[in-house]
Design a protein around this motif. Structure first.
Motif, PDB file in Angstrom:
ATOM      1  N   SER A 240       0.828  -1.209   0.000  1.00  0.00           N
ATOM      2  CA  SER A 240       0.000   0.000   0.000  1.00  0.00           C
ATOM      3  C   SER A 240       0.857   1.252   0.000  1.00  0.00           C
ATOM      4  CB  SER A 240      -0.925  -0.014   1.218  1.00  0.00           C
ATOM      5  OG  SER A 240      -1.730  -1.174   1.243  1.00  0.00           O
ATOM      6  N   ILE A 241       1.924   1.260   0.779  1.00  0.00           N
ATOM      7  CA  ILE A 241       2.805   2.433   0.831  1.00  0.00           C
ATOM      8  C   ILE A 241       3.470   2.657  -0.518  1.00  0.00           C
ATOM      9  CG2 ILE A 241       4.887   3.399   1.876  1.00  0.00           C
ATOM     10  CD1 ILE A 241       4.138   1.949   4.461  1.00  0.00           C
ATOM     11  N   ASN A 242       3.936   1.570  -1.145  1.00  0.00           N
ATOM     12  CA  ASN A 242       4.576   1.701  -2.451  1.00  0.00           C
ATOM     13  C   ASN A 242       3.607   2.209  -3.502  1.00  0.00           C
ATOM     14  OD1 ASN A 242       7.503   0.653  -2.583  1.00  0.00           O
ATOM     15  ND2 ASN A 242       6.505  -0.863  -1.276  1.00  0.00           N
ATOM     16  N   GLU A 243       2.352   1.764  -3.447  1.00  0.00           N
ATOM     17  CA  GLU A 243       1.368   2.185  -4.438  1.00  0.00           C
ATOM     18  C   GLU A 243       0.994   3.660  -4.308  1.00  0.00           C
ATOM     19  OE1 GLU A 243      -1.002  -2.033  -5.253  1.00  0.00           O
ATOM     20  OE2 GLU A 243      -1.822  -0.551  -3.850  1.00  0.00           O
ATOM     21  N   THR A 244       1.125   4.216  -3.110  1.00  0.00           N
ATOM     22  CA  THR A 244       0.787   5.632  -2.891  1.00  0.00           C
ATOM     23  C   THR A 244       2.023   6.515  -2.780  1.00  0.00           C
ATOM     24  OG1 THR A 244       0.672   5.237  -0.491  1.00  0.00           O
ATOM     25  CG2 THR A 244      -1.386   5.068  -1.734  1.00  0.00           C
ATOM     26  N   LEU A 245       3.202   5.948  -2.978  1.00  0.00           N
ATOM     27  CA  LEU A 245       4.439   6.683  -2.737  1.00  0.00           C
ATOM     28  C   LEU A 245       4.589   7.871  -3.687  1.00  0.00           C
ATOM     29  CD1 LEU A 245       6.863   6.641  -0.860  1.00  0.00           C
ATOM     30  CD2 LEU A 245       8.065   5.209  -2.499  1.00  0.00           C
ATOM     31  N   ASN A 246       4.232   7.686  -4.957  1.00  0.00           N
ATOM     32  CA  ASN A 246       4.343   8.793  -5.913  1.00  0.00           C
ATOM     33  C   ASN A 246       3.455   9.957  -5.511  1.00  0.00           C
ATOM     34  OD1 ASN A 246       6.032   8.982  -8.325  1.00  0.00           O
ATOM     35  ND2 ASN A 246       5.321   6.897  -8.732  1.00  0.00           N
ATOM     36  N   ARG A 247       2.226   9.660  -5.108  1.00  0.00           N
ATOM     37  CA  ARG A 247       1.311  10.723  -4.694  1.00  0.00           C
ATOM     38  C   ARG A 247       1.816  11.410  -3.425  1.00  0.00           C
ATOM     39  NH1 ARG A 247      -5.223  10.205  -3.551  1.00  0.00           N
ATOM     40  NH2 ARG A 247      -5.485  12.301  -2.699  1.00  0.00           N
ATOM     41  N   THR A 248       2.297  10.610  -2.484  1.00  0.00           N
ATOM     42  CA  THR A 248       2.788  11.178  -1.223  1.00  0.00           C
ATOM     43  C   THR A 248       3.957  12.120  -1.462  1.00  0.00           C
ATOM     44  OG1 THR A 248       2.068   9.252   0.050  1.00  0.00           O
ATOM     45  CG2 THR A 248       3.811  10.610   1.006  1.00  0.00           C
ATOM     46  N   LEU A 249       4.955  11.665  -2.210  1.00  0.00           N
ATOM     47  CA  LEU A 249       6.137  12.484  -2.460  1.00  0.00           C
ATOM     48  C   LEU A 249       5.809  13.671  -3.359  1.00  0.00           C
ATOM     49  CD1 LEU A 249       8.906   9.761  -2.967  1.00  0.00           C
ATOM     50  CD2 LEU A 249       8.390  11.104  -0.917  1.00  0.00           C
ATOM     51  N   GLY A 250       4.914  13.483  -4.324  1.00  0.00           N
ATOM     52  CA  GLY A 250       4.536  14.594  -5.198  1.00  0.00           C
ATOM     53  C   GLY A 250       3.837  15.708  -4.443  1.00  0.00           C
ATOM     54  N   THR A 251       2.881  15.326  -3.578  1.00  0.00           N
ATOM     55  CA  THR A 251       2.178  16.330  -2.773  1.00  0.00           C
ATOM     56  C   THR A 251       3.121  17.027  -1.805  1.00  0.00           C
ATOM     57  OG1 THR A 251       0.155  15.009  -2.909  1.00  0.00           O
ATOM     58  CG2 THR A 251       0.241  16.702  -1.210  1.00  0.00           C
ATOM     59  N   SER A 252       3.964  16.255  -1.133  1.00  0.00           N
ATOM     60  CA  SER A 252       4.904  16.830  -0.171  1.00  0.00           C
ATOM     61  C   SER A 252       5.860  17.803  -0.853  1.00  0.00           C
ATOM     62  CB  SER A 252       5.697  15.716   0.524  1.00  0.00           C
ATOM     63  OG  SER A 252       4.845  14.831   1.195  1.00  0.00           O
ATOM     64  N   SER A 253       6.374  17.420  -2.011  1.00  0.00           N
ATOM     65  CA  SER A 253       7.312  18.287  -2.733  1.00  0.00           C
ATOM     66  C   SER A 253       6.647  19.586  -3.159  1.00  0.00           C
ATOM     67  CB  SER A 253       7.868  17.555  -3.955  1.00  0.00           C
ATOM     68  OG  SER A 253       8.532  16.372  -3.584  1.00  0.00           O
ATOM     69  N   THR A 254       5.406  19.502  -3.614  1.00  0.00           N
ATOM     70  CA  THR A 254       4.693  20.698  -4.057  1.00  0.00           C
ATOM     71  C   THR A 254       4.480  21.670  -2.909  1.00  0.00           C
ATOM     72  OG1 THR A 254       3.547  19.425  -5.776  1.00  0.00           O
ATOM     73  CG2 THR A 254       2.589  21.538  -5.143  1.00  0.00           C
ATOM     74  N   VAL A 255       3.998  21.158  -1.777  1.00  0.00           N
ATOM     75  CA  VAL A 255       3.768  22.026  -0.612  1.00  0.00           C
ATOM     76  C   VAL A 255       5.090  22.582  -0.083  1.00  0.00           C
ATOM     77  CG1 VAL A 255       2.791  22.136   1.718  1.00  0.00           C
ATOM     78  CG2 VAL A 255       1.687  20.739  -0.026  1.00  0.00           C
TER      79      VAL A 255
END
Length: 324
Positions: A240-255
């Protein structure tokens, strides 16, 4: 004709299968040590309370050139204002003077008049842009209300996640948020960022961001719990973490990139808020993986499996986790 588009750039390649739960004990231990150290720092030397919570007067002064802080400090000491704090702002062409709260309004006004006289005498061409005064009784009330706001936010998050998921998810999220907040407090003590209403707003923003990040991961875990009923929970959490990792890192980087200019160029009024946001983004993102997930694994190992078994082949499920 149906077209399928793929992103031109992905922070994490598709099919990544990092085994995050192998480092769960290290993550929990590091978090416990940092949070314990932050609690110790909270009591000694303690937070740098801002004007909102300790009372006093803040004078905002605009100067034609970079002010001489040593000369200004000497002038304030000579005027018996030894407790004054100085802080530059506005690309070095401005200074904030914070005076301690006095016993009554008349004493506060005398301190304010004396400070303004020192500014005019030591910095030719300086102008007083604004003054702000808060009494001690008002500051105590604001401090109590700020703590109540933090407590209520934790309670509402606990109720929301418990209602939306299960109690194991709620306990894991709230415990992680408490650890995130303690680390943020330690960061504020080390950096001496003033603790005031603005920083409380920053902490509440960090809590909201961190909660959203955990809900995204939790949603995928819940979906996978229904999809892979025989997969071991540890491997399911990694998947589950791997499947959402792109979204997590993308959102964090943007903010993070949005808050960085505020931290560097936002001035005295916004820089504290922005630095807390930057720190909270890093802590909140990492805690979703190495604190919230291990707590969920500990609490839900034998409790999150419900309903009849499907015909799912556990060998196939495990192969999906390992990226066969």
């Amino acid at each position: 004709m149906k077209f399928i588009t793929t992103p031109a750039f992905r922070l994490v390649p598709d099919g990544t299968r990092i085994r995050f739960m192998k480092g769960r004990f290290i993550g929990l231990m590091v978090s416990a040590v940092l949070s314990t150290a932050s609690i110790i720092l909270f009591f000694h030397p303690g937070l740098n309370l801002g004007l909102d919570f300790k009372g006093g007067v803040v004078i905002q002064v605009a100067t034609p050139s970079k002010p001489d802080f040593s000369k200004l400090r000497s002038g304030l000491d000579a005027a018996h204002l030894q407790g004054a704090a100085l802080q530059g702002f506005g690309n070095g062409k401005g200074v904030l003077i914070s005076l301690e709260s006095k016993a009554n309004a008349n004493a506060t006004q005398r301190s304010l008049t004396a400070a303004e006289g020192v500014v005019k005498a030591t910095i030719p061409g300086a102008t007083i842009e604004s003054t702000q005064a808060i009494g001690a009784s008002v500051s105590n009330t604001l401090f109590q209300q700020g703590l109540v706001a933090l407590g209520l936010s934790f309670l509402m998050i606990l109720v929301y996640i418990w209602f939306r998921f299960e109690w194991q998810f709620a306990v894991g999220a709230v415990a992680t948020l408490v650890l995130d907040v303690t680390k943020t407090v330690g960061f504020m003590v080390i950096t001496q960022i003033p603790f005031d209403l603005v920083t409380i707003a920053a902490i509440l923003t960090v809590i909201g961001y961190s909660t959203n990040d955990k809900v995204v991961v939790y949603d995928r875990m819940r979906e996978n719990l229904r999809k892979y009923k025989t997969m071991p929970l540890r491997e399911l959490i990694d998947l589950s973490i791997n499947e959402t990792l792109n979204r997590t890192l993308g959102t964090s980087s943007t903010v993070f990139l949005a808050a960085l200019p505020l931290a560097l160029f936002g001035g005295a009024s916004l820089s504290g808020f922005a630095w807390i946001m930057l720190f909270g983004i890093v802590v909140g993102t990492s805690s979703s993986i190495y604190i919230a997930a291990p707590i969920l694994l500990l609490l839900g190992e034998h409790r999150l499996r419900r309903g009849p078994k499907t015909n799912e082949d556990p060998t196939v499920a495990k192969a999906q986790v390992r990226g066969r």
